[in-house]
Design an enzyme around this catalytic site. Structure first.
Site: not given
Ligand code: ADP
Length: 403
Positions: A335, A284-285, A182, A333, A210, A386, A214, A212
């Site tokens: 953001e 998924d959070m 990352h 997560v 960070h 990114e 990951g 996400g």
């Molecule tokens: P990656 O690039 O690692 O695939 P992201 O940075 O896009 O991941 O993050 C995806 C994760 O962010 C989702 O699995 C979810 O858990 C979380 N997420 C996305 N939107 C929200 C939200 N509005 N509230 C809480 N969690 C969120």
């Protein structure tokens, strides 16, 4: 005509993500994704910039070469073809750059060989990245193409942070050390944080979280990474969507000897059936928070383990840095999930870390401070980008601007 466009390609094992950026104003001229390459149900989704209508193609796309050819056709349909004189370069995301690649690098045959040599430490990612590069090179052999490595930002880690405490000869023979990932995001977000603080990156110490699917943390001193939570592979560190993060390495021997599992089975367990999904079935959070609101105990446990680990890393990196100017949340997560930010910093007032509840829950897009006025340490949300960072580094390297 000056060439001001950069195409960013992120080539995965069965997908290709791409963005075409205009570096004069960082606008997106096109964004797209090819999924399920090699299957019958492949899909290309192309979104032109400036409010154009989304276009989709479905049906078999046999390989990366066909995928990139279809992408080139979509771009050409909008007058943005790969043969355009306005295209300055192509920037490729490469996951593993080992110790050697400390900077973005113009791709030539020796560079390709070196990325190939790193396959044993990145067996899932580097082959897919290489396929994307070779395909793009075949389409535009004359155009500068640049590799931007996920590991590069972390190559400034001191040996004390990069070494595992295992026999040096064995470790070196197999290139076992902490590389971190990352990096493009940690570099971008730590720099944007300095901007938000109105200071030069060299002057500020930042903990970047960070979070996400990951997830990784980094300690950045004066613009240079001094520690990060991912290691030889992206498995180490924080609790993630499907990855365990830190475990006692003896868990692996135990599962092999007592559980009768093979190395490959344990690999799959720790990378894809662990973390949040392993603890509660969801990664998924948003879904986890919804279940917690309904009183679901497994979801609560998953959240608690996630937060406990995150808090430990914040404390650890506070100690590594000695003085912290900002703690920053980014990615899906980081953001979006106000409860994660609040819980991660709860009880850390003694370290000068506090979240203002109203600022934390306010809906907003850009970089923003969420700590109370006058707090000793700034807590902020800084959206990561990114693709923009890859494009910026690529463009700077081919003489188009400064990173
Ligand atoms: P990656 O690039 O690692 O695939 P992201 O940075 O896009 O991941 O993050 C995806 C994760 O962010 C989702 O699995 C979810 O858990 C979380 N997420 C996305 N939107 C929200 C939200 N509005 N509230 C809480 N969690 C969120």
């Amino acid at each position: 005509m000056t060439a001001t466009r950069v195409l960013v390609i992120n080539s995965g094992s069965s997908s290709v993500k791409y963005q075409l950026l205009d570096m004069r104003d960082h606008s997106r001229l096109a964004v797209g994704l090819v999924e399920r390459i090699g299957e019958r149900s492949s899909r290309l989704r192309h979104t032109p910039g400036r409010g154009g209508e989304v276009r989709e193609r479905t049906g078999p796309i046999a390989d990366h070469a066909s995928a990139l050819k279809s992408v080139a056709e979509e771009l050409a349909a909008d007058g943005l073809g790969l043969d355009s004189p306005e295209l300055a370069a192509i920037g490729h995301r490469v996951v593993h750059g080992g110790k050697r690649f400390t900077e973005p690098t113009v791709i030539d045959e020796p560079v390709l060989k070196e990325i190939e040599r790193l396959i044993p430490v990145a067996p899932l990612h580097n082959p897919a990245n290489l396929t994307g590069i070779r395909t793009a090179l075949a389409l535009r052999p004359d155009l500068p193409q640049v590799a931007v490595f996920d590991t590069a930002f972390h190559t400034t880690m001191p040996e004390a942070a990069a070494r595992y405490a295992i026999d040096v000869e064995t470790a070196d023979a197999h290139r076992v050390r902490r590389y971190g990932f990352h990096g493009t995001s940690h570099a971008y977000v730590s720099r944007e944080t300095a901007k938000l603080l109105g200071r030069a990156p060299q002057e500020v110490n930042v903990i970047v979280l960070h979070l996400g699917n990951g997830a990784s943390a980094s300690a950045v001193r004066g613009g240079r990474c001094v520690d990060t939570s991912m290691g030889l592979t992206p498995l180490e560190g924080l609790v993630m969507g499907t990855r365990s993060g830190d475990v006692d390495p003896a868990v692996v021997f135990h599962l092999k000897r007592v559980g009768g599992m093979s190395a490959d089975e344990i690999d799959v367990l720790l990378n894809t059936r662990s973390g949040l999904v392993g603890l509660c079935g969801d990664n998924d959070m948003r879904e986890i928070r919804r279940r917690i609101d309904e009183g679901d105990e497994r979801a609560q446990l998953a959240f608690d383990v996630y937060i406990h680990r995150l808090k430990k890393y914040i404390g650890a990196y506070y100690a590594v840095l000695g003085r912290v100017d900002a703690v920053v949340f980014t990615a899906g997560v980081g953001e979006n999930a106000a409860p994660v930010r609040e819980a991660a910093l709860a009880g850390l007032e003694g370290l000068g870390l506090e979240v203002d509840p109203a600022l934390n829950t306010a809906r907003a897009d850009g970089p923003r401070v969420i700590s109370p006025e006058g707090a000793r340490v700034v807590v902020a949300v800084v959206p990561t980008d990114e693709e923009l960072e890859i494009a910026t580094q690529t463009y700077a390297l081919v003489g188009g601007g400064s990173a």
